[in-house]
Every structure is written in structure tokens, then in C-alpha cells.
Design an enzyme around this catalytic site. Structure first.
Site, mmCIF file in Angstrom:
data_model
loop_
_atom_site.group_PDB
_atom_site.id
_atom_site.type_symbol
_atom_site.label_atom_id
_atom_site.label_comp_id
_atom_site.label_asym_id
_atom_site.label_seq_id
_atom_site.Cartn_x
_atom_site.Cartn_y
_atom_site.Cartn_z
ATOM 1 N N HIS A 113 0.824 -1.213 0.000
ATOM 2 C CA HIS A 113 0.000 0.000 0.000
ATOM 3 C C HIS A 113 0.854 1.257 0.000
ATOM 4 O O HIS A 113 0.351 2.380 0.096
ATOM 5 C CB HIS A 113 -0.955 -0.018 1.208
ATOM 6 N N LYS A 115 3.075 4.358 -1.298
ATOM 7 C CA LYS A 115 2.975 5.309 -2.407
ATOM 8 C C LYS A 115 4.126 6.292 -2.236
ATOM 9 O O LYS A 115 3.975 7.336 -1.624
ATOM 10 C CB LYS A 115 1.634 6.043 -2.373
ATOM 11 N N ASP A 120 16.994 10.786 -6.958
ATOM 12 C CA ASP A 120 18.396 11.164 -6.756
ATOM 13 C C ASP A 120 18.840 11.053 -5.302
ATOM 14 O O ASP A 120 19.725 11.790 -4.857
ATOM 15 C CB ASP A 120 18.662 12.575 -7.278
#
Length: 167
Positions: A113, A115, A120
Site C-alpha cells: 500500500h 505510495k 536522486d
């Protein structure tokens, strides 16, 4: 009024009115009003060396294209997706990402779940925002962009753990 006194007054006004900005260490964006998809694409376009992504739901063709473009610029792009979400008919596919040279793994140990994206090793995009049209245009979602190497390192450690587990 002498120049030194005028300069002192200007400096005091600048400091008190907040006109001098410190280096940004975070920015919050809210969908749909803040165009989260465009903000995400802009962050991807800024990448110079690496992009690591752990994404629950990923259907945005525009973000997929931005990741592919980054890979073509010799940015190393890696994506981990949730097993069930990646199998849905509207999801960006592992094969499609692989066609762009993007390393992709499917996480199947539990619901992924997460996100987040790390760019960099210094910028983290996280929040409730799934990379989908509904999330961008209809849902009430958010992205927090963190410009902090220490936090980025923590997210990289988590990404590495997920990458190994999805191996």
C-alpha cells in the site's frame, strides 16, 4: 536618511515580512486542485541519476511515459508494484515498463500500500496519491515532497527491503 540606516530598515522589513526564504525542506500538494500528476512528472523530469518507486496503484500513462523518458536519459528507474493492483486491466504493466528498460518487481508478500518515490537519493514524494487518473482528477489526495537526504535515505532503505522481498 543615510544609506546605512536605510539598508538596516530594509533588512529588518525583509526579515519580518518573511521575504527571505530558507531552503525548502518540504512542500504539500492536494489533488485535484494542485495538479498532482503534473507535480509528479515535473519531479521525475528533474531526476539526474536515480528514481525508485513503490506504488500501490499505477495507471497514469503520462507518469509511465515520464519514467520511460528518464530511463532514456540514463536515469536508473526501478518500480515495485502491488500484486493485485498491477493485475488490474487498467494498470501500467510490468512488461510495458520493461519495454522502456525499467526494472520492475511485483510485491506479493502482502498488500503493497506504499505510495512513494525517491529521486536522486535526496527528494521523496509520498502521501496518499496513487498514480491514477481518479487520484489526480477526482479524489481528495495529497503529495508531500520532502527535500531531505536523511529522510530519503530512510525511504531508500525501505525500498531496498521491498525490492529484495519482491525479488
Amino acid at each position: 536618511m543615510d544609506k546605512l540606516r536605510l539598508l538596516t530598515i530594509i533588512l529588518v522589513l525583509v526579515v519580518f515580512c518573511g521575504c527571505v526564504q530558507q531552503k525548502a525542506d518540504s512542500r504539500a500538494f492536494f489533488c485535484p486542485k494542485d495538479a498532482c500528476e503534473e507535480r509528479t512528472i515535473s519531479a521525475i523530469k528533474s531526476a539526474e541519476s536515480t528514481i525508485d518507486v513503490a506504488m500501490y496503484s499505477f495507471t497514469s500513462q503520462k507518469i509511465e511515459q515520464a519514467l520511460g523518458d528518464a530511463q532514456k536519459r540514463n536515469v536508473r528507474v526501478r518500480v515495485i508494484m502491488d500484486r493485485l493492483q498491477s493485475a488490474s486491466g487498467s494498470s501500467v504493466t510490468q512488461e510495458g515498463l520493461a519495454d522502456d528498460g525499467i526494472e520492475t518487481r511485483i510485491y506479493d508478500r502482502a498488500t503493497l500500500h506504499d505510495k512513494f518515490a525517491i529521486i536522486d537519493e535526496k527528494v521523496v514524494l509520498t502521501g496518499s496519491y496513487n498514480w491514477t487518473k481518479n487520484a489526480n482528477e477526482s479524489n481528495r489526495e495529497n503529495i508531500l515532497m520532502l527535500f531531505d537526504r536523511g529522510i530519503a535515505e530512510e525511504y531508500e532503505n525501505e525500498f531496498f527491503t521491498l525490492w529484495i522481498e519482491a525479488g
